[in-house]
Design an enzyme around this catalytic site. Structure first.
Site, PDB file in Angstrom:
ATOM      1  N   LYS A 475       0.882  -1.173   0.000  1.00 57.79           N
ATOM      2  CA  LYS A 475       0.000   0.000   0.000  1.00 57.79           C
ATOM      3  C   LYS A 475       0.915   1.217   0.000  1.00 57.79           C
ATOM      4  CE  LYS A 475      -3.519   2.366   2.787  1.00 57.79           C
ATOM      5  NZ  LYS A 475      -4.519   2.233   3.854  1.00 57.79           N
ATOM      6  N   ASP A 477       1.373   4.990   0.179  1.00 57.27           N
ATOM      7  CA  ASP A 477       0.621   6.134   0.676  1.00 57.27           C
ATOM      8  C   ASP A 477       1.398   7.432   0.432  1.00 57.27           C
ATOM      9  OD1 ASP A 477      -1.375   7.521   1.974  1.00 57.27           O
ATOM     10  OD2 ASP A 477      -1.250   6.402   3.850  1.00 57.27           O
ATOM     11  N   ASP A 546     -10.530   7.771   2.672  1.00 56.74           N
ATOM     12  CA  ASP A 546     -10.434   7.388   4.084  1.00 56.74           C
ATOM     13  C   ASP A 546     -11.812   7.372   4.728  1.00 56.74           C
ATOM     14  OD1 ASP A 546      -7.796   6.842   4.310  1.00 56.74           O
ATOM     15  OD2 ASP A 546      -7.222   8.762   5.177  1.00 56.74           O
TER      16      ASP A 546
HETATM   17  C1  DGJ Z   1      -3.786   7.580   5.083  1.00 56.79           C
HETATM   18  C2  DGJ Z   1      -4.444   6.404   4.435  1.00 56.79           C
HETATM   19  O1  DGJ Z   1      -5.446   6.848   3.566  1.00 56.79           O
HETATM   20  C3  DGJ Z   1      -4.992   5.482   5.509  1.00 56.79           C
HETATM   21  O2  DGJ Z   1      -5.676   4.422   4.923  1.00 56.79           O
HETATM   22  C4  DGJ Z   1      -3.855   4.990   6.351  1.00 56.79           C
HETATM   23  O3  DGJ Z   1      -3.012   4.204   5.585  1.00 56.79           O
HETATM   24  C5  DGJ Z   1      -3.110   6.167   6.954  1.00 56.79           C
HETATM   25  N1  DGJ Z   1      -2.713   7.114   5.950  1.00 56.79           N
HETATM   26  C6  DGJ Z   1      -1.894   5.693   7.692  1.00 56.79           C
HETATM   27  O4  DGJ Z   1      -1.143   6.714   8.135  1.00 56.79           O
END
Ligand code: DGJ
Length: 736
Positions: A475, A477, A546
């Protein structure tokens, strides 16, 4: 005094102008011709006039033999009447420009004339390249049109070459310019912030200019998404009427501007935003702009979405259309507080519920600066052995031993001030001399225009994957935008910063994919702040938002579906009260919303009751039975969450023999009225379909388990009985 007024007073420091030679460069005349860029159901018609100006005459349905367009003009002065295909600032042109160049002598006029063109076919794609040149400065532009035949998608970009002897500055360098002719133009575009991504907004364009833009540097899709739909000459419709959809494949600053001129013609110029980016092009160098993805359909918004989705599955998303596993993500269930034991038990629960992957989110790294909250550790990518003494391989292998894949989170573009990396490489941080480096989410952003930083960011991926042979998914980010923009690496050439930052990031993505074609990667940016076709060609999926509240998700997923395919849309079931909104909805409703994309869960499974666990098992199992339709079926939106109390969509197999239908009641107003009627789409009217409700103890439709003709379902309708807001149903339709 009167004498003084007439006198020329030389400005201080300004040179006395040289005598100007009035010789003009002769532009060779060319034979007029029509160039047709075609897909199965669309045509883009361009014309070269006798002066060699390239003009756009038509984009839309096939309009017969293209040679009939020969000498076609829009009235007024023939030479200047038809819209220029790639307008440059200068000459007779004074609309919005796609290209604006500053030359070494200070002049800013460019006039592009046709040199030649060629086409080449490969697979289902025919690429037409048209060569243009400015005869005074020697500047050359290639316009490249990639026509994807089956998908009815045309990608457009330009290559700008400085064939002169001195450097020039590109002040505007758009990917494409497109002209449309209609009586009115209804623009649909997507706005949003954190947790409110892809909110649909509509406006009827008026004369003058409307601009969609991002100047955030990165996190480009927070604010505006670089995509839109234009409904021509009518109200927004899912099923009929001409619609043009466009999406820019670029994850940095962008600008898409719509201008209606005096003749009511619409011009759309799209590309990288020139904001703070007057890009220097050395002699002999060329600049390739990102692709603008266009499609057209006369089947309304549904038609253009299906075209884009089909194209995305084949070309626009990494391994698009492949089924990505269901998963449990640790974030909302554990946040930063976990130990090995926490993770192993989550893995046990995920396996028991029938999920297929466990993803360890933020919080697993940082030793001297442990990542126990969002204030420290970013940049220091060593495992925090105080939390996971056994190491990542132990956890990943445990997941594999339970039959699950394993994924892990990184945010390699960023650094917390409280980290070793920030102390060791202060020059790697985006900054401007003498100015505060602003923090956002307690972090700074690394300068991807610097090749050393690109190596580092690639290295983070590389090293993370090497923590265990059992890592199947990353993932990726990225939680903030660029502020105090500037690069210590670029020195005096700060104009290059925004463009080279993004090109640097893309170089990293390309390197990652070259080495790791089989690892699934999710594109996440504080939720859906980087959902665009620039990034998606390297990513298997994106984190849509989110905001995991099913009530909010309905609108977010609806907006997303207008442009991006469900195969890439990650959608998770989370706990209630929802952590972002405090709303409480039933587990079934949450599943029914999440099942319309790539299903996942993001909660502590131990918090579920036995009944809820049973419901989760059932939903996950049934999802596996129809998810091939979610990933590869054609999407039909039956009703919109913006229009009324119900939202409904369905995915239909290519042969129209199978479908899955999702119905949501978002607002319930009156017990005394009958059930809402959904008129299905995409089915074969002559086939009979057996309909089976999923995820329910008791069906909400009188016809459950029976068979009906496609014609009845589409024309007569389908009327499940909802008696409460935030209730829902999923039905699988199978032809006999
Ligand atoms: C932002 C992401 O969108 C969340 O899903 C998560 O991974 C957080 N960051 C973690 O810091």
């Amino acid at each position: 005094m009167a004498a003084l007024l007439g006198a020329i007073i030389p400005a201080q420091g300004r040179k006395t102008p040289k005598k100007i030679s009035r010789e003009t460069v002769t532009v060779p005349s060319v034979t007029p011709q029509v160039i047709a860029v075609k897909t199965s159901h669309t045509q883009l018609i361009l014309q070269v006039d006798g002066r060699g100006t390239l003009q756009t005459l038509h984009y839309g349905a096939p309009a017969g033999d293209p040679s009939q367009f020969m000498d076609f003009h829009f009235g007024g002065n023939h030479n200047f009447g038809a819209p220029t295909a790639y307008p440059a600032a200068g000459g007779t042109f004074n609309g919005q420009e796609a290209l604006h160049v500053l030359y070494p002598d200070g002049s800013q006029n460019t006039e592009l004339y046709y040199l030649g063109h060629e086409s080449a076919a490969q697979g289902g794609v025919i690429t037409t390249t048209i060569h243009l040149k400015d005869y005074v400065t020697g500047l050359e532009v290639d316009l490249v049109y990639e026509a994807h035949q089956v998908e009815d998608v045309i990608l457009m970009h330009s290559v700008i070459r400085n064939a002169g002897k001195k450097p020039v500055q590109l002040r505007n360098f758009a990917s494409s310019s497109l002209n449309l002719v209609a009586d009115n133009y209804l623009l649909t575009h997507f706005h949003g912030g954190w947790a409110t991504e892809m909110q649909m907004e509509q406006t009827l364009l008026t004369h003058d200019t409307k601009v969609l833009e991002s100047r955030r540097g990165t996190q480009n899709t927070q604010g505006n998404n670089p995509s839109f739909l234009l409904t021509l000459d009518r109200n927004f419709s899912e099923t009929s009427g001409e619609v043009v959809a466009g999406a820019l494949a670029w994850s940095g600053n962008f600008r898409i501007s719509f201008e209606i001129d005096q003749s009511d013609r619409l011009n759309i110029v799209s590309g990288i935003s020139p904001f703070a980016s007057s890009y220097p092009l050395a002699a002999g160098d060329s600049f390739t702009t990102p692709d603008m993805v266009y499609t057209w359909s006369n089947e309304g918004a549904g038609g253009v979405s299906r075209n884009l989705h089909r194209w995305a599955r084949s070309y626009g998303v990494w391994n698009g259309g492949n089924v990505n596993p269901t998963l449990l993500n640790s974030w909302e269930g554990a946040y930063f507080s976990f130990t090995t034991e926490t993770l192993l038990r989550m893995i046990d629960d995920a396996a028991e519920m029938g999920l297929e992957m466990f993803v360890l989110d933020d919080g697993w790294f940082g030793l001297e600066h442990p990542r126990n909250d969002d204030k420290a550790g970013l940049g220091d990518w060593e495992v925090n052995i105080n939390k996971i003494p056994e190491g990542i391989d132990f956890v990943a292998s445990y997941a594999h031993s339970k039959g699950l894949k394993f994924g892990i989170w990184i945010e390699s573009e960023m650094v917390n001030p409280d980290s070793n990396l920030a102390q060791e490489h202060p020059d790697w941080i985006v900054q401007s001399p003498g100015r505060e480096i602003y923090q956002s989410r307690n972090q700074w952003i690394l300068d991807l225009s610097n090749p050393a930083v690109q190596d580092f960011v690639f290295g983070v991926f590389d090293r993370t994957v090497s923590l265990s042979p059992n890592i199947d998914y990353i993932k990726w980010d990225s939680n903030r935008r660029i502020m105090s923009f500037g690069s210590p690496y670029l020195g005096q050439e700060q104009d290059r910063f925004f463009v080279e930052y993004m090109q640097g990031l893309y170089k990293v993505f390309a390197r990652v994919r070259e080495k790791y074609p089989d690892i699934a990667i999710q594109c996440c940016s504080a939720g859906g702040s980087r959902v665009d076709y620039g990034s998606l060609r390297w990513f298997n999926e994106f984190w849509t938002s989110d905001n995991t509240d099913a009530i909010s998700r309905v609108r977010i997923q609806y907006g997303t579906s207008l442009i991006y395919p469900a195969c890439a849309m990650a959608s998770h079931v989370s706990a209630v009260p929802n952590h972002q909104t405090n709303n409480v909805t039933s587990l079934k409703f949450r599943f029914d919303v999440a099942c319309a994309g790539r299903l996942g869960m993001e909660l502590q499974p131990k918090s579920l009751s036995a009944e809820e666990r049973a419901m989760a098992d059932r939903c996950i199992k049934s999802y596996k039975g129809y998810r091939d339709l979610v990933f590869n079926g054609d999407l039909y939106r039956i009703s919109s969450p913006y229009d009324g109390d119900y939202y409904s969509l369905m995915y239909v197999s290519e042969d129209r023999r199978r479908a899955v239908l999702f119905c949501y009641c978002m607002r319930f107003q009156n017990h005394s009225i009958g059930s809402h009627v959904f008129r299905l789409q995409g089915l074969d009217p002559s086939l009979r379909y057996k309909i089976t409700e999923q995820n329910a103890d008791k069906s909400c439709w009188w016809g459950n388990g029976q068979t009906f003709e496609g014609a009845f379902l589409c024309e007569g309708g389908f009327n499940p009985c909802f008696r409460e807001a935030n209730t829902s149903a999923i039905f699988v339709l199978e032809s006999l």
